[in-house]
Design an enzyme around this catalytic site. Structure first.
Site, PDB file in Angstrom:
ATOM      1  N   GLY A   1       4.385   0.808  -3.906  1.00 37.26           N
ATOM      2  CA  GLY A   1       4.642   1.805  -2.872  1.00 37.26           C
ATOM      3  C   GLY A   1       4.258   1.249  -1.514  1.00 37.26           C
TER       4      GLY A   1
ATOM      5  CB  CYS B   1      -4.215   0.075  -0.674  1.00 34.60           C
ATOM      6  SG  CYS B   1      -3.284   0.484   0.809  1.00 34.60           S
TER       7      CYS B   1
ATOM      8  CD  GLU C   1       2.376   4.087  -0.940  1.00 36.34           C
ATOM      9  OE1 GLU C   1       2.314   3.912   0.283  1.00 36.34           O
ATOM     10  OE2 GLU C   1       1.852   3.301  -1.753  1.00 36.34           O
TER      11      GLU C   1
ATOM     12  CG  HIS D   1      -0.848   4.767   3.369  1.00 33.27           C
ATOM     13  ND1 HIS D   1      -1.922   4.086   3.877  1.00 33.27           N
ATOM     14  CD2 HIS D   1      -0.621   4.230   2.143  1.00 33.27           C
ATOM     15  CE1 HIS D   1      -2.333   3.174   2.998  1.00 33.27           C
ATOM     16  NE2 HIS D   1      -1.564   3.249   1.933  1.00 33.27           N
TER      17      HIS D   1
END
Ligand code: ZN
Length: 185
Positions: A45, A99, A142, A145
């Site tokens: 992702g 990540c 995601e 973020h």
């Protein structure tokens, strides 16, 4: 085109990203570049702030999990202006997350196992779906973020303290990764 990835400590990863309009210049190209970048980094992702764009755009490639979860077969999705409408489950599960913006770190993170999600795809077609398993996991990571959050915000203060040295090295521009990154100044 492969884009360099922003690293923990870069202020863009702490900003609330802006909604994307249909006429956003270069959107198609940006999405294509994000898929190239994700593939090169072997991630599952990627959110636009990780490639230096503070907009509400995420891509997901859950296909590496297809063997354990048949729903992940061919599961590549572009999410524009995504929103989690609800968590239709009582069940929280933990998974060891990493990540691309925090190279070299992975930690167990607890998250709900199911999401009801609303988003527009790359053609601005509207979708309203329920995802579980890795699709729920990746989409939550995601979407964080887009609101200036990263997964280490969701671990215990003790674990975070143990990571302190690695996190401050990243903030000081001493990150290294096997893919292209933008080190902090
Ligand atoms: Zn991430």
């Amino acid at each position: 085109m492969i884009l360099p990835i922003t690293v923990y400590g870069n202020p863009i990863l702490r900003k609330k990203a802006q909604p994307v309009s249909k006429d956003f210049a270069g959107l198609k190209e940006l999405i294509a570049n994000m898929y190239d970048t994700l593939a090169a980094a072997e991630g599952v992702g990627l959110a636009a702030p990780q490639v230096g764009q503070s907009i509400r755009l995420v891509i997901i490639d859950a296909t590496p999990f297809a063997e354990e979860e048949p729903e992940c077969k061919d599961f590549k999705r572009t999410l524009i202006n995504p929103e989690i409408l609800s968590y239709p489950t009582e069940n929280e599960v933990k998974f060891n997350e990493g990540c691309l913006s925090l190279p070299g770190i992975s930690e167990d993170v607890w998250r709900p196992d199911k999401v009801e999600i609303h988003y527009f795809d790359e053609n601005f077609v509207e979708h309203h779906e329920v995802w579980d398993g890795m699709r729920a996991r990746i989409s939550q990571h995601e979407l964080d973020h887009l609101d200036g959050k990263v997964f280490v915000d969701r671990i215990s203060p003790i674990r975070r303290r143990l990571l302190g040295g690695k996190l401050s090295a990243m903030m000081k521009g001493k990150a290294s990764a096997r893919y292209k990154i933008i080190n902090n100044k």
